[in-house]
Design an enzyme around this catalytic site. Structure first.
Site, mmCIF file in Angstrom:
data_model
loop_
_atom_site.group_PDB
_atom_site.id
_atom_site.type_symbol
_atom_site.label_atom_id
_atom_site.label_comp_id
_atom_site.label_asym_id
_atom_site.label_seq_id
_atom_site.Cartn_x
_atom_site.Cartn_y
_atom_site.Cartn_z
ATOM 1 N N VAL A 63 3.726 42.412 -101.264
ATOM 2 C CA VAL A 63 4.167 41.592 -100.132
ATOM 3 C C VAL A 63 3.488 41.992 -98.828
ATOM 4 C CG1 VAL A 63 6.401 41.043 -101.165
ATOM 5 C CG2 VAL A 63 6.190 43.073 -99.690
ATOM 6 N N SER A 144 18.785 48.640 -94.544
ATOM 7 C CA SER A 144 19.329 49.929 -94.972
ATOM 8 C C SER A 144 20.212 50.480 -93.866
ATOM 9 C CB SER A 144 18.189 50.911 -95.254
ATOM 10 O OG SER A 144 18.658 52.237 -95.404
ATOM 11 N N TYR A 158 10.448 54.930 -92.345
ATOM 12 C CA TYR A 158 11.435 54.125 -93.063
ATOM 13 C C TYR A 158 12.556 53.676 -92.125
ATOM 14 C CZ TYR A 158 14.739 52.674 -96.673
ATOM 15 O OH TYR A 158 15.609 51.949 -97.445
ATOM 16 N N ALA A 159 13.096 54.618 -91.357
ATOM 17 C CA ALA A 159 14.144 54.265 -90.403
ATOM 18 C C ALA A 159 13.633 53.250 -89.381
ATOM 19 C CB ALA A 159 14.652 55.520 -89.693
ATOM 20 N N LYS A 162 13.003 49.686 -91.064
ATOM 21 C CA LYS A 162 14.255 48.983 -91.362
ATOM 22 C C LYS A 162 14.937 48.520 -90.073
ATOM 23 C CE LYS A 162 14.319 49.042 -95.862
ATOM 24 N NZ LYS A 162 14.056 47.781 -96.593
#
Length: 253
Positions: A63, A144, A158-159, A162
């Site tokens: 994606v 998340s 990642y934090a 998201k």
């Protein structure tokens, strides 16, 4: 509440296991035709077998590759017409672990953004014209708890990705709303849903596992089906006047 999706065309990304597989199965069992996308071809084959070959079609897709996204969505819509429901579930930490900020390379940072944030944008961008034409659409992003607070693993990208996805949800809800397209977000808590989360759970040890459970109101971990159920609601007619929202499905914090 009887939620059905007979005749609806659904795309689910990150569908080779975990949340994506549970979401795909939930839609397929309620009458939808589900296009499942992932980079993991073997996992997709298993998902199609569980959903039923008559109800699901697999597409090997990264994606984060905009050209590939455009081509895949064009293929889906040429075969089945416009997409009714898009679930942007593809994401994860790409095998990374928490490290000090000075150790993070450009590629470490970018690869997580590619799948968690850029992928959600590219997929929505690809289905938007068809949804606008039919004046109907449901986009559900899977973020998340890390996007609302901090990452349990300490992975900065990642934090951040998201949190960015949550911002994208709110922005697109306002942009696409005039065409009767809703955009919402599910923020899961810690769920044992794939090999990565299972390794994280084991790495916590007994004390860490107890601390995590003690911070959950219901004192237990959730299941992939708990996330799928929230997705089904957002995609349903019962949620037709709900948009731009983020719902935490985390057992209560």
């Amino acid at each position: 509440m009887n939620i059905e999706f007979s005749g609806k065309i659904v795309i689910v990304t990150g569908a080779a296991h975990g949340f994506g597989r549970a979401i795909a199965q939930a839609f397929a069992s309620r009458g939808a035709r589900v296009h499942v996308c992932d980079v993991n071809e073997a996992g997709l084959t298993e998902t199609v077998a569980l959903c039923g070959a008559a109800s699901s079609i697999a597409h090997v897709l990264d994606v984060g590759d905009r050209s590939a996204v455009q081509a895949t969505v064009a293929k889906i819509e040429a075969a089945d017409g416009g997409t009714d429901i898009l679930v942007n579930n593809a994401g994860g930490v790409r095998g990374q672990v928490g490290r000090p900020i000075e150790e993070i390379s450009e590629s470490d940072w970018q690869t997580i953004f590619d799948v968690n944030l850029s992928g959600a944008f590219f997929m929505t961008q690809a289905v938007a014209p068809g949804m606008k034409q039919q004046k109907f659409g449901r986009v559900i992003n899977i973020s998340s708890g890390a996007g609302l607070g901090i990452s349990l693993t300490g992975i900065q990208a990642y934090a951040s990705a998201k949190a960015g996805q949550i911002g994208l949800t709110r922005q697109l809800a306002h942009e696409l709303g005039p065409w009767n397209i809703t955009v919402n977000n599910v923020a899961p808590g810690f769920v044992l849903s794939n090999p990565t989360t299972e390794r994280q759970w084991e790495a916590m040890g007994a004390d860490g596992q107890k601390r995590l459970l003690d911070n959950i109101a219901l004192k237990r971990l959730g299941k992939p089906d708990d996330i799928a159920n929230m997705v089904l609601f957002f995609a349903s007619d019962q949620a037709q006047w709900i948009s731009g929202q983020v719902i935490s499905v985390d057992g209560g914090k």
